[in-house]
Every structure is written in structure tokens, then in C-alpha cells.
Design a protein around this motif. Structure first.
Motif, mmCIF file in Angstrom:
data_model
loop_
_atom_site.group_PDB
_atom_site.id
_atom_site.type_symbol
_atom_site.label_atom_id
_atom_site.label_comp_id
_atom_site.label_asym_id
_atom_site.label_seq_id
_atom_site.Cartn_x
_atom_site.Cartn_y
_atom_site.Cartn_z
ATOM 1 N N VAL A 32 0.802 -1.340 -0.193
ATOM 2 C CA VAL A 32 0.084 0.069 -0.112
ATOM 3 C C VAL A 32 1.014 1.181 -0.060
ATOM 4 N N ILE A 33 2.116 1.253 0.929
ATOM 5 C CA ILE A 33 3.015 2.558 0.989
ATOM 6 C C ILE A 33 3.480 2.443 -0.368
ATOM 7 N N ARG A 34 3.998 1.408 -0.837
ATOM 8 C CA ARG A 34 4.660 1.511 -2.059
ATOM 9 C C ARG A 34 3.952 2.057 -3.197
ATOM 10 N N ARG A 35 2.722 1.523 -3.384
ATOM 11 C CA ARG A 35 1.817 2.162 -4.491
ATOM 12 C C ARG A 35 1.729 3.486 -4.345
ATOM 13 N N LYS A 36 1.320 3.982 -2.936
ATOM 14 C CA LYS A 36 1.248 5.664 -2.990
ATOM 15 C C LYS A 36 2.377 6.264 -3.108
ATOM 16 N N LEU A 37 3.422 5.899 -2.750
ATOM 17 C CA LEU A 37 4.724 6.741 -2.797
ATOM 18 C C LEU A 37 5.182 6.769 -4.295
ATOM 19 N N ILE A 38 4.774 5.665 -5.359
ATOM 20 C CA ILE A 38 5.034 5.755 -6.739
ATOM 21 C C ILE A 38 4.180 6.655 -7.217
ATOM 22 N N HIS A 39 2.796 6.615 -6.658
ATOM 23 C CA HIS A 39 1.983 7.638 -7.171
ATOM 24 C C HIS A 39 2.442 9.087 -6.920
ATOM 25 N N LEU A 40 3.047 9.293 -5.988
ATOM 26 C CA LEU A 40 3.417 10.484 -5.310
ATOM 27 C C LEU A 40 4.803 11.152 -6.098
ATOM 28 N N PHE A 41 5.570 10.133 -5.875
ATOM 29 C CA PHE A 41 7.148 10.539 -6.375
ATOM 30 C C PHE A 41 7.547 10.110 -7.986
ATOM 31 N N GLY A 42 6.484 9.196 -8.477
ATOM 32 C CA GLY A 42 6.850 8.541 -9.812
ATOM 33 C C GLY A 42 7.513 7.237 -9.693
ATOM 34 N N TYR B 80 11.283 3.731 -6.335
ATOM 35 C CA TYR B 80 11.787 2.538 -5.835
ATOM 36 C C TYR B 80 12.917 2.210 -6.890
ATOM 37 N N GLU B 81 14.024 1.497 -6.564
ATOM 38 C CA GLU B 81 15.035 1.123 -7.372
ATOM 39 C C GLU B 81 15.440 -0.181 -7.219
ATOM 40 N N ASN B 82 15.598 -1.031 -8.241
ATOM 41 C CA ASN B 82 15.748 -2.522 -7.884
ATOM 42 C C ASN B 82 14.853 -3.034 -6.791
ATOM 43 N N ASP B 83 13.458 -2.811 -6.967
ATOM 44 C CA ASP B 83 12.495 -3.262 -6.006
ATOM 45 C C ASP B 83 12.819 -2.679 -4.543
ATOM 46 N N THR B 84 13.449 -1.723 -4.269
ATOM 47 C CA THR B 84 13.831 -1.224 -3.235
ATOM 48 C C THR B 84 13.580 0.424 -2.942
ATOM 49 N N LEU B 85 13.313 0.888 -1.860
ATOM 50 C CA LEU B 85 13.118 2.397 -1.610
ATOM 51 C C LEU B 85 14.095 3.102 -2.114
ATOM 52 N N ASN B 86 14.235 4.003 -3.047
ATOM 53 C CA ASN B 86 15.222 4.980 -3.396
ATOM 54 C C ASN B 86 15.490 6.169 -2.636
ATOM 55 N N ARG B 87 16.013 5.882 -1.499
ATOM 56 C CA ARG B 87 16.027 6.936 -0.390
ATOM 57 C C ARG B 87 16.890 8.086 -0.770
ATOM 58 N N PRO B 88 17.880 8.150 -1.421
ATOM 59 C CA PRO B 88 18.545 9.410 -2.025
ATOM 60 C C PRO B 88 17.478 10.214 -2.760
ATOM 61 N N TYR B 89 16.965 9.672 -3.741
ATOM 62 C CA TYR B 89 15.971 10.111 -4.405
ATOM 63 C C TYR B 89 14.810 10.992 -3.758
ATOM 64 N N LEU B 90 14.338 10.107 -2.768
ATOM 65 C CA LEU B 90 13.036 10.574 -2.016
ATOM 66 C C LEU B 90 13.656 11.961 -1.066
ATOM 67 N N ALA B 91 15.013 11.848 -0.604
ATOM 68 C CA ALA B 91 15.224 12.836 0.122
ATOM 69 C C ALA B 91 15.663 14.013 -0.622
ATOM 70 N N SER B 92 15.954 13.888 -1.876
ATOM 71 C CA SER B 92 16.289 14.990 -2.641
ATOM 72 C C SER B 92 15.022 15.678 -3.172
ATOM 73 N N LYS B 93 13.746 14.962 -3.200
ATOM 74 C CA LYS B 93 12.590 15.458 -3.326
ATOM 75 C C LYS B 93 12.166 16.158 -2.335
#
Length: 195
Positions: free
Chosen positions: A43-53, A57-70
Motif C-alpha cells: 500500500v505504501i509502495r503504491r502511494k509513494l510511486i503515485h506521489l513521486f513517480g 523505488y529502484e531494484n525493488d527497494t526504496l530509493n532513499r537518496p531520490y526521495l530525500a532530494s525531493k
């Protein structure tokens, strides 16, 4: 009894948590659980992809540097992300809490006051340390620049403001002294439970 433990970046919250764990106190680290849920929850994954594109997620893992920069300079985006993640963490914490049978538990949250969450705790312990020492710790731990650490510090409340709203304060400039303070607080909390 739920005790909140907070402190600015590099104050040494993890070190203090280890003290309480050594007294047999269960510890819940909200940031770690949030990261785990962001990777685990569909659920979180789906909503975060909807919010951030898709880059969220990169290689099935949260892309923390990308989210942090956003979210770093975008309070609205940060609030939207928190609205997705925080309720799930709160539910997870309640489930965890129901399984504990210690005198009290500690929930470590870096930004209790910044998010106006102080009413969720019976007591709040704030860990503080000298600013230069904190910066040095984070540079050593994360390999980031001084400017980056100072930018994060600017987004957090000052130690002075946190101290005013806290029940207990641990000064973590010297490990042995900080351990003594933690033990003193532990004994006070047990006394409060038995009074």
C-alpha cells in the motif's frame, strides 16, 4: 508507559537507546520501522510511486537518496509522504506495544516536537550534545559534508527549544556521564511507575 526519546541529528540517540536496552527496556525505533514498512508494505509502495513517480523505488527497494532530494526543501511533499507513512508506523507501534510486558517502553522519534507529537508520550527524554561534536559524529557516520549536516540541523528544533518541553535531558558529550544520566532516568521512571 510509553517514553519518547528524541534529539537532533548526531546527538547520540542510538548510544542512549543501548543503555536503556541494557536495563531490559524494549526499544522501538520509528525511523527504522518506517524505512522497513516503506519497503515491505504494498500500500505504501503504491502511494509513494503515485506521489513521486517510478523513481521512488529502484531494484525493488526504496530509493532513499531520490526521495530525500525531493522532500528536503519541499515541506508540502514531505507532509504528503508523512501522511502516507506515519499512520502505518503508528499502527505497527500499537501492535508491537501490545506484545511488550516491560515496566515501560521507549519509542525513539527524531522529530517529536517538530511534528507536534509530544502528547503521545507519558514522558519525553531529549538527548543533546555539543553542536561541533554532533557534526563530527554525522560526518564520520554518514560520510557527508559539514554543510549537509548543518542544513539538516536547520530543519530541526534547537536543543534549547526541545529542553523546555522535555521531562528529562541527557547531555551526551561524554559517554560515561551520559550512561550515568540514563541510569538515573531509568530509576526515576521505575519510581514513577510504582508511586
Amino acid at each position: 508507559m510509553v517514553v519518547g526519546l528524541t534529539g537532533g541529528i548526531g546527538s547520540g540517540k542510538s548510544t542512549i537507546l543501548k543503555c536503556f536496552q541494557s536495563y531490559g527496556i524494549p526499544v522501538y525505533i520509528a525511523d527504522d520501522e518506517a524505512k522497513a514498512l516503506m519497503n515491505r508494505s504494498k500500500v505504501i509502495r503504491r502511494k509513494l510511486i503515485h506521489l513521486f513517480g517510478e523513481k521512488a523505488y529502484e531494484n525493488d527497494t526504496l530509493n532513499r537518496p531520490y526521495l530525500a532530494s525531493k522532500i528536503f526543501n519541499d515541506k508540502t511533499l514531505l507532509a504528503k509522504m508523512n501522511a502516507i507513512v506515519h499512520p502505518k508506523v503508528a499502527t505497527h507501534f500499537k501492535q508491537w506495544l501490545n506484545k511488550q510486558d516491560a515496566a515501560y517502553v521507549i519509542k525513539e522519534v527524531a522529530i517529536i516536537f517538530e511534528n507536534n507529537l509530544q502528547n503521545q508520550y507519558d514522558y519525553i527524554v531529549t538527548v543533546v550534545a555539543d553542536k561541533d561534536l554532533r557534526i563530527k559524529r554525522v560526518i564520520q557516520r554518514d560520510g557527508v559534508s559539514r554543510e549537509k549536516v548543518e542544513a539538516i540541523m536547520k530543519n530541526q528544533w534547537s536543543d534549547e527549544d526541545k529542553i523546555k518541553k522535555s521531562d528529562f535531558v541527557i547531555v551526551n558529550d561524554n559517554l560515561k556521564e551520559a550512561q550515568k544520566q540514563a541510569l538515573k532516568i531509568h530509576k526515576k521512571l521505575l519510581k514513577k511507575l510504582n508511586s
